[in-house]
Design an enzyme around this catalytic site. Structure first.
Site, PDB file in Angstrom:
ATOM      1  N   SER A  76       0.798  -1.238   0.000  1.00 24.88           N
ATOM      2  CA  SER A  76       0.000   0.000   0.000  1.00 24.88           C
ATOM      3  C   SER A  76       0.831   1.289   0.000  1.00 24.88           C
ATOM      4  CB  SER A  76      -0.946   0.006   1.186  1.00 24.88           C
ATOM      5  OG  SER A  76      -1.997  -0.874   0.917  1.00 24.88           O
ATOM      6  N   LYS A  79       0.427   3.356  -2.956  1.00 28.14           N
ATOM      7  CA  LYS A  79      -0.746   4.235  -3.141  1.00 28.14           C
ATOM      8  C   LYS A  79      -0.345   5.707  -3.078  1.00 28.14           C
ATOM      9  CE  LYS A  79      -3.938   0.777  -1.340  1.00 28.14           C
ATOM     10  NZ  LYS A  79      -4.399   0.087  -0.155  1.00 28.14           N
ATOM     11  N   TYR A 203      -2.737  -2.135 -10.444  1.00 26.64           N
ATOM     12  CA  TYR A 203      -2.741  -1.979  -8.988  1.00 26.64           C
ATOM     13  C   TYR A 203      -1.892  -3.059  -8.305  1.00 26.64           C
ATOM     14  CZ  TYR A 203      -4.350  -2.247  -4.178  1.00 26.64           C
ATOM     15  OH  TYR A 203      -4.371  -2.337  -2.811  1.00 26.64           O
ATOM     16  N   TYR A 255      -4.543   3.731   7.844  1.00 27.10           N
ATOM     17  CA  TYR A 255      -5.897   3.178   7.819  1.00 27.10           C
ATOM     18  C   TYR A 255      -6.692   3.542   9.059  1.00 27.10           C
ATOM     19  CZ  TYR A 255      -3.795   0.833   3.989  1.00 27.10           C
ATOM     20  OH  TYR A 255      -3.149   0.600   2.838  1.00 27.10           O
ATOM     21  N   VAL A 273       1.127  -3.880   3.768  1.00 22.41           N
ATOM     22  CA  VAL A 273       1.004  -5.160   4.481  1.00 22.41           C
ATOM     23  C   VAL A 273       2.263  -6.023   4.438  1.00 22.41           C
ATOM     24  CG1 VAL A 273      -1.501  -5.520   4.540  1.00 22.41           C
ATOM     25  CG2 VAL A 273      -0.208  -6.181   2.501  1.00 22.41           C
TER      26      VAL A 273
END
Ligand code: DON
Length: 329
Positions: A76, A79, A203, A255, A273
């Site tokens: 992530s 991102k 992605y 998050y 992760v």
């Protein structure tokens, strides 16, 4: 006078390095919480005892400790980079018409808000739904073209050509049912451009890009300096994009633990992760900081908590933020 300041700074950096070694050793020894991400089979067998950190200061000082040389996948953390890349090719207004900048308080892969809040615009680019939308906006028609554009942006930041870990990609490609569901939902509500399978490939491949703590520390440093690249000596990200990205990292980057992280660490950060965390400290005048002109931080430790954040990584960031008074607040 300048010489005296320089001597004092190098003394500070030596002390900081010693402190860092001590904290890394302590945390490695005593922290056994968390486990590797088993929902992506290729990440399950990573060595969960590892902990590495790299800090790069605006003056070029590099401080590293522990397993800082380990190679891991961005997951992530990508991102942040894809959001910057989308803003570079489409402009901020175009991107923000398609993805919002609100934290969710939900898990990173949650689907619930897409249906509960009409018309289904993803809440932010740091959760999977928003990141899928962002990947679909990247310059290019095909997955190959979009990835090639993203690779160019990464090279502009790190000076390196990115490599994809094909094993991690294949492993997630086979098991990414929830991301597929999110992408199809976004397609139905017109928040995904292009074909679902193409966007999913972009992605998942961006998530599978290999990095070290030094690579992400450098990207953190560029953001700390509002988009200015201290090695290449040029503005590589527009200031407005860099500021927006940092705000998103602070409010959504960890998050549904972003609030706690802002409260108890107080630095913009983004986790993945695989156990990576990219963070940064803006220039400040606090006396305890070994990096008063700002720094980028890269951390790796694969055991993650229920939110998807590295347990030892967060513990270490909490420790250095407290000891060196790095919180932006
Ligand atoms: O889409 C996924 O589930 C992963 N490729 C990335 C998720 C992730 O890194 C969440 N992080 N903390």
């Amino acid at each position: 006078m300048k010489r005296e300041i320089e001597q004092e700074m190098s003394y500070l950096h030596v002390t900081a390095k010693e402190q860092l070694h001590e904290w890394v050793e302590q945390i490695k020894e005593f922290s056994s919480e968390g486990k590797t991400a088993d929902y992506i089979p290729a990440l399950k067998d990573m060595d969960s005892s590892q902990l590495g950190i790299c800090l790069i200061g605006a003056d070029g000082t590099v401080i590293q400790s522990g397993d800082y040389e380990s190679v891991f996948t961005l997951q992530s953390i990508s991102k942040v980079i894809s959001f910057i890349a989308a803003c570079l090719c489409c402009g901020i207004p175009y991107v923000l018409e398609r993805v919002d900048v609100e934290p969710t308080g939900d898990a990173f892969n949650s689907i619930i808000r897409l249906e509960m809040h009409k018309p289904g615009k993803p809440f932010n680019p740091m959760i999977n739904a928003g990141a899928l939308t962002v990947s679909s906006l990247l310059s290019g028609e095909t997955a190959k073209e979009k990835l090639s554009y993203l690779f160019d942006v990464i090279t502009m930041l790190t000076g390196k050509t990115p490599l994809i870990n094909e094993t991690v990609f294949e492993s997630e490609w086979q098991t990414s049912h929830r991301n597929r569901a999110l992408a199809y939902y976004l397609k139905e509500t017109n928040y995904l451009q292009g074909e679902v399978e193409e966007v999913l490939e972009v992605y998942l491949k961006q998530c599978s890009i290999e990095v070290t703590t030094e690579d992400i520390a450098l990207i953190g440093l560029i953001l700390s300096l509002d988009g200015y690249h201290p090695v290449f000596h040029k503005q590589v990200i527009p200031k407005e994009v860099a500021k927006l990205t940092k705000a998103l990292m602070l409010t959504c980057g960890m998050y549904n633990a972003s609030g706690k992280f802002a409260a108890f660490v107080g630095m913009p950060a983004k986790s993945g992760v695989s156990g990576g965390i990219m963070s940064l400290v803006p220039p400040n005048t606090k006396k305890q900081s070994p990096f008063p002109d700002g720094c980028g931080i890269g951390i790796y430790s694969p055991a993650i908590d229920e939110y998807g954040n590295s347990v030892k990584g967060v513990t270490l960031l909490k420790k250095i933020a407290k000891e060196w008074d790095l919180s932006i607040f």
